[in-house]
Design a protein around this motif. Structure first.
Motif, mmCIF file in Angstrom:
data_model
loop_
_atom_site.group_PDB
_atom_site.id
_atom_site.type_symbol
_atom_site.label_atom_id
_atom_site.label_comp_id
_atom_site.label_asym_id
_atom_site.label_seq_id
_atom_site.Cartn_x
_atom_site.Cartn_y
_atom_site.Cartn_z
ATOM 1 N N ILE A 1 -4.041 -1.169 -5.467
ATOM 2 C CA ILE A 1 -3.627 -0.161 -6.443
ATOM 3 C C ILE A 1 -4.837 0.441 -7.146
ATOM 4 O O ILE A 1 -4.826 1.618 -7.519
ATOM 5 C CB ILE A 1 -2.635 -0.772 -7.465
ATOM 6 C CG1 ILE A 1 -1.794 0.344 -8.099
ATOM 7 C CG2 ILE A 1 -3.337 -1.597 -8.528
ATOM 8 C CD1 ILE A 1 -0.590 -0.169 -8.868
ATOM 9 N N SER A 2 -5.920 -0.334 -7.267
ATOM 10 C CA SER A 2 -7.154 0.207 -7.856
ATOM 11 C C SER A 2 -7.783 1.245 -6.935
ATOM 12 O O SER A 2 -8.293 2.277 -7.401
ATOM 13 C CB SER A 2 -8.149 -0.924 -8.116
ATOM 14 O OG SER A 2 -7.646 -1.827 -9.088
ATOM 15 N N ILE B 1 -4.606 -11.396 -5.380
ATOM 16 C CA ILE B 1 -5.757 -10.499 -5.364
ATOM 17 C C ILE B 1 -5.456 -9.153 -4.717
ATOM 18 O O ILE B 1 -5.913 -8.106 -5.179
ATOM 19 C CB ILE B 1 -6.942 -11.169 -4.636
ATOM 20 C CG1 ILE B 1 -7.444 -12.379 -5.441
ATOM 21 C CG2 ILE B 1 -8.085 -10.173 -4.410
ATOM 22 C CD1 ILE B 1 -8.460 -13.203 -4.701
ATOM 23 N N HIS B 2 -4.671 -9.145 -3.643
ATOM 24 C CA HIS B 2 -4.603 -7.952 -2.797
ATOM 25 C C HIS B 2 -4.003 -6.725 -3.496
ATOM 26 O O HIS B 2 -4.519 -5.616 -3.356
ATOM 27 C CB HIS B 2 -3.816 -8.248 -1.508
ATOM 28 C CG HIS B 2 -2.340 -8.066 -1.633
ATOM 29 N ND1 HIS B 2 -1.519 -8.984 -2.246
ATOM 30 C CD2 HIS B 2 -1.531 -7.048 -1.230
ATOM 31 C CE1 HIS B 2 -0.281 -8.553 -2.216
ATOM 32 N NE2 HIS B 2 -0.248 -7.382 -1.604
ATOM 33 N N GLN B 3 -2.925 -6.917 -4.273
ATOM 34 C CA GLN B 3 -2.277 -5.749 -4.885
ATOM 35 C C GLN B 3 -3.137 -5.093 -5.960
ATOM 36 O O GLN B 3 -3.225 -3.854 -5.990
ATOM 37 C CB GLN B 3 -0.895 -6.142 -5.416
ATOM 38 C CG GLN B 3 -0.134 -5.017 -6.104
ATOM 39 C CD GLN B 3 0.220 -3.840 -5.188
ATOM 40 O OE1 GLN B 3 -0.527 -3.507 -4.280
ATOM 41 N NE2 GLN B 3 1.361 -3.207 -5.443
ATOM 42 N N PHE C 1 0.845 -1.201 0.000
ATOM 43 C CA PHE C 1 0.000 0.000 0.000
ATOM 44 C C PHE C 1 0.880 1.251 0.000
ATOM 45 O O PHE C 1 0.599 2.220 -0.718
ATOM 46 C CB PHE C 1 -0.919 -0.002 1.212
ATOM 47 C CG PHE C 1 -1.860 1.171 1.267
ATOM 48 C CD1 PHE C 1 -2.816 1.366 0.279
ATOM 49 C CD2 PHE C 1 -1.777 2.088 2.309
ATOM 50 C CE1 PHE C 1 -3.683 2.453 0.321
ATOM 51 C CE2 PHE C 1 -2.638 3.175 2.358
ATOM 52 C CZ PHE C 1 -3.593 3.364 1.358
ATOM 53 N N ALA C 2 1.947 1.222 0.788
ATOM 54 C CA ALA C 2 2.884 2.349 0.804
ATOM 55 C C ALA C 2 3.540 2.505 -0.563
ATOM 56 O O ALA C 2 3.725 3.631 -1.057
ATOM 57 C CB ALA C 2 3.950 2.133 1.888
ATOM 58 N N TRP C 3 3.894 1.380 -1.195
ATOM 59 C CA TRP C 3 4.491 1.437 -2.536
ATOM 60 C C TRP C 3 3.512 2.057 -3.526
ATOM 61 O O TRP C 3 3.903 2.868 -4.371
ATOM 62 C CB TRP C 3 4.868 0.029 -2.988
ATOM 63 C CG TRP C 3 5.662 -0.010 -4.263
ATOM 64 C CD1 TRP C 3 7.021 -0.026 -4.390
ATOM 65 C CD2 TRP C 3 5.132 -0.018 -5.612
ATOM 66 N NE1 TRP C 3 7.370 -0.053 -5.730
ATOM 67 C CE2 TRP C 3 6.237 -0.051 -6.495
ATOM 68 C CE3 TRP C 3 3.849 -0.009 -6.140
ATOM 69 C CZ2 TRP C 3 6.087 -0.075 -7.875
ATOM 70 C CZ3 TRP C 3 3.693 -0.025 -7.527
ATOM 71 C CH2 TRP C 3 4.799 -0.059 -8.376
ATOM 72 N N ALA D 1 -8.296 5.125 -7.887
ATOM 73 C CA ALA D 1 -9.605 5.774 -7.820
ATOM 74 C C ALA D 1 -9.539 7.054 -6.991
ATOM 75 O O ALA D 1 -10.119 8.091 -7.352
ATOM 76 C CB ALA D 1 -10.632 4.807 -7.223
ATOM 77 N N PHE D 2 -8.797 7.005 -5.885
ATOM 78 C CA PHE D 2 -8.633 8.188 -5.042
ATOM 79 C C PHE D 2 -7.914 9.292 -5.813
ATOM 80 O O PHE D 2 -8.264 10.484 -5.707
ATOM 81 C CB PHE D 2 -7.857 7.814 -3.786
ATOM 82 C CG PHE D 2 -7.645 8.963 -2.836
ATOM 83 C CD1 PHE D 2 -8.625 9.330 -1.939
ATOM 84 C CD2 PHE D 2 -6.454 9.674 -2.849
ATOM 85 C CE1 PHE D 2 -8.433 10.392 -1.058
ATOM 86 C CE2 PHE D 2 -6.241 10.736 -1.986
ATOM 87 C CZ PHE D 2 -7.246 11.094 -1.080
#
Length: 332
Positions: free
Chosen positions: A240-241, A234-236, A36-38, A245-246
């Motif tokens: 990243i989506s 699945i998680h990445q 998430f930080a990446w 979106a943000f």
């Protein structure tokens, strides 16, 4: 950085050790935090290079090491309780297919830094190579683990700079990739897990862990630990989506390539030198690379031998110049 999967090598007929699943689940949560930080850095919400240096770098390496360590533990557990070869090969094929999927997907999404040998590739190779060490005494396996981890400090050579040999991990230049987990030194983490698991098995620790049952709080971690491969795949894309979106509504401030380069260079340099030196050094590198098209080629991710030599000469020259300026009291 990534997950597993070591659960996939668990024995077919034995009581599952929930503690190992919990540890694997915790490692997955840590990995998701790093990714998430990446993602935030990728979209410009964190300074360039933040996740590649300092505490974030240590965090990432600890996560990768923990997953690979657990691969070694699972190999020993599967072997000592009766290896189910059919299940082993099926699960290995799944991991190998997932590694190939990651390579293809990142090739199209980020061709300059695609993942050609990440943690899934390492797990696939290590799960095969590890079979050769299953009958060795645990202490000998640990000694070999230390040698594998130390190998890049002594065995790097230009012959490994060919792209076909980058997976070995002994090249003199580190290839650009979003997840690079080569054989050396990372296979050492797998061997360490095998050695420790062998000692634990002799001490009866696995039987004690099998008798331990955690409370309801552990169920989410246990679930993730048992479905590591699916969670990894699945998680990445989900994370990243969400960041993408943000960014559509609250985009980060866009910096020029030069500002981005200087920020990343400064952060990298300050891992070993002081701020004043790094400011001079990074400005020198940028100025010299911009004298021709080298900066454009470097920024585009080119990894040719000619550009590598050019960058080496520039960094050596700027290091000497910056040191000289510092010694002369900052006189240019």
């Amino acid at each position: 950085m990534t997950t597993q999967l070591s659960a996939d090598l668990a024995p077919a007929r034995s009581k599952r050790i929930s503690t190992i699943d919990i540890v694997r689940g915790v490692a997955f949560v840590a990995m998701a935090i790093y990714h998430f930080a990446w993602d935030l850095e990728f979209f410009g919400y964190m300074d360039p290079g933040t996740t590649a240096y300092g505490g974030w770098k240590i965090f990432a390496r600890s996560i990768a090491s923990s997953f690979l360590f657990l691969v070694g533990v699972s190999l020993v557990m599967a072997y000592t309780r009766g290896f189910h070869w059919g299940r082993y090969w099926r699960r290995l094929a799944m991991v190998a297919a997932a590694a190939l999927l990651i390579t293809v997907a990142t090739w199209f999404a980020m061709p300059n830094t695609f993942i050609f040998f990440g943690i899934l590739h390492q797990i696939t190779l290590a799960s095969v190579l590890g079979l050769a060490f299953l009958r060795l005494p645990p202490l000998l396996t640990l000694v070999i683990a230390v040698l594998v981890i130390a190998a890049p400090q002594f065995l790097r050579a230009d012959i490994f700079n060919h792209p076909a040999l980058w997976w070995v991990g002994l090249s003199t230049v580190v290839p650009r990739s979003n997840d690079y987990v080569p054989l050396f030194p990372w296979f050492g983490a797998v061997l360490a897990g095998m050695g420790v698991a062998g000692l634990a098995q002799r001490a009866g620790l696995f039987e004690k862990l099998a008798a331990f049952q955690a409370g309801a709080w552990s169920r989410p971690l246990t679930f993730v630990g048992r479905h590591g491969l699916a969670a990894y795949l699945i998680h990445q894309p989900v994370l990243i989506s969400l960041v993408w979106a943000f960014a559509q509504f609250f985009p980060a401030q866009v910096e020029t390539r030069e500002v981005t380069f200087l920020s990343s260079c400064q952060l990298s340099c300050e891992q070993t030198r002081d701020t004043e030196f790094c400011a001079r050094y990074c400005a020198c590198v940028l100025d010299d690379l911009q004298k021709d098209d080298s900066f454009d080629r470097f920024y585009a991710g080119e990894q040719s031998a000619a550009l590598t030599t050019r960058v080496r000469e520039t960094t050596a020259m700027c290091t000497a110049r910056s040191d000289s300026e510092m010694q002369n009291g900052g006189v240019q």
